[in-house]
Enzyme design. Structure first.
Site: not given
Length: 490
Positions: A164, A471, A263, A297
């Site tokens: 994505n 991150e 993640e 997400c």
């Protein structure tokens, strides 16, 4: 709502085959084919990239291992200059890279340009962090020795990224890894690999030494990834993707006690209180829901709206969603591009059907678009049941389901009623209430009175089953380093 006219493939002006030169291992292209890259707007084949097997995966680790001593010993300032050059080159080629993303991902050009700018920023941020890696020096409490702590590169890192955000998800991992002194093997998603390969060429041009970044694609991710994770030289796994796949990778990584950053999935609540600035909330909703057509997400997955403004918000959101132009990503007029695959459209359709059977009202959209391409229209559903499947599962599409609440406690309870805890959004003009609710939400990130939470300078990550580690920010580079303690007497 009607589907926009699809532009013919050749009108993009970009020859995608030039990014499909093979696997990128040890600074060289290893020819191969086998994976067709599909334009989700037209269902046309853009190019065919190489399909790695276990031997290729081991060769990539070999290359990373061979390059590791030299890169580890490269002065931080020199590493920083290379990262800054990556940043500069990405911005110089913004239009080319954005068009490539729009072709292979379907993302609207505006979103694709934003992604490249965001992705490039990770190189600038970590160029700055590379020269600021700090250790420790202090007296032991007993007075018997000094405590020295040296931060060292963790070692070879395997990076697995989703389809994505094909540029940003890669640079968010590669930049801190390289800043820390690690070498990497990147496995991008097979749906959108061309961006990763285009960037591999760019890194080499920027001065990244051969073998420091290796890129492989495969149709057999399980065995190919296992071949790397079971290699004793690999010491880090950083994965972005679904919670289900994350669990499988954690089990595999446990065999070699591998450091993992994860993640994973999200189910973001978007809370609108009665005292919210409704126009600001609507602006935020369109960003939080429709960035990348909802295929994110961090996308708002559940709109929790207080009774006093529920109808007003629902009506206004419906009007805004209905006004969005649906079409191919490369059309500058497009606001909502296609989904990544037909399977993704099928999932959205199933979730909407389930919600309507449970009493949801369709205010806008709600029916898949026919014809070529994987399109689903912007959709708003009112009075969605908390028992609907979309209340628990990521929609990953342009569907905004609305739920009512009466009290602050009810809003927090509904928001936290999920196994996920990645992002959350809160809109209220009462700052005290906003901060209090943010503190009670079980989420790694909270956007207060704004629809965008991601920032290269901030820690990105979730709690519960949304992931492990962070991150971005100063935390991101720490994921690729190990503290070495030295007890010294002198």
């Amino acid at each position: 709502m009607s589907q926009a006219t699809i532009l013919p493939l050749e009108q993009s002006g970009l020859d995608c085959s030039r990014y499909a030169k093979g696997l990128f291992i040890g600074g060289k292209w290893v020819p191969g084919a086998g994976i067709a890259v599909i334009d989700p707007s037209t269902e046309a084949v853009l190019a065919e990239v190489a399909d790695a097997d276990e031997a290729a995966a081991r060769a990539a680790v070999d290359a990373a291992d061979a390059a590791a001593p030299g890169w580890r010993s490269t002065p931080p300032r020199q590493r920083a200059e290379i990262l800054l050059r990556c940043h500069t080159l990405m911005l110089e080629r913004l239009d080319e890279l954005a068009t490539l993303i729009s072709l292979e991902n379907g993302k609207a050009l505006t979103d694709a340009r934003g992604e490249i700018t965001y992705a490039a920023e990770f190189f600038r941020w970590y160029a700055e962090e590379a020269v600021r890696i700090a250790g420790e020096y202090r007296m032991a409490p007993s007075g018997s020795n000094r405590i020295l702590v040296d931060m060292q590169p963790i070692g070879i890192a395997v990076l697995i990224t989703p389809w994505n955000f094909p540029a940003a998800m890669a640079t968010r991992k590669i930049a801190p890894a390289l800043a820390a002194g690690c070498t990497v093997v990147l496995k991008p998603a097979s749906e959108t690999p061309l961006t990763a390969y285009a960037l591999a060429d760019l890194y080499a041009e920027a001065g990244v030494p051969a073998g420091v970044v290796n890129v492989i694609t495969t149709t057999r991710p399980g065995p190919v990834t296992a071949a790397m994770l079971n290699d004793a030289r690999v010491r880090k796994l950083s994965f972005t993707g679904s919670t289900g796949v994350g669990r499988t990778l954690l089990a595999e990584a446990a065999k070699t006690v591998l450091s993992c950053s994860m993640e994973l999935g999200g189910n973001a609540p978007f809370i609108v209180f009665d005292d919210a600035d409704i126009d600001a909330a609507l602006d935020g909703a369109m960003v939080a829901k429709m960035r990348n057509a909802g295929e994110a997400c961090t996308a708002a997955n559940r709109f929790l709206v207080q009774d006093g403004v529920y109808e007003r918000f629902a009506e206004a959101l419906g009007k805004r969603m209905a006004a969005l132009r649906v079409g191919p990503g490369t059309d500058p007029a497009t606001a909502c591009g296609p989904m990544i695959t037909r399977k993704a459209v099928d999932k959205i359709e199933t979730l909407v059907t389930d919600a309507t059977k449970r009493g949801a009202r369709v205010l806008v959209g709600g029916t898949r678009l026919e014809g070529k391409g994987f399109f689903y229209p912007p959709t708003v559903l009112a009075d969605v049941s908390p028992d609907a499947a979309m209340a628990k599962d990521e929609i990953f599409g342009p569907v905004a389901p609305l739920y009512r609440f009466s009290t602050e406690d009810e809003a927090v309870r509904l928001a936290n009623n999920t196994e996920y805890g990645l992002a959350a959004y809160v809109f209220t003009t009462d700052l005290k209430r906003g901060l209090a609710v943010a503190g009670r939400l079980e989420a790694g990130m909270v956007a207060l009175n704004r629809g965008l939470v991601s920032d290269p300078a901030a820690p990105f990550g979730g709690v519960k089953q949304s992931g492990l580690g962070r991150e971005g920010g100063v935390h991101g580079i720490a994921e690729f380093m190990e503290p070495k303690y030295i007890a010294a007497s002198f």
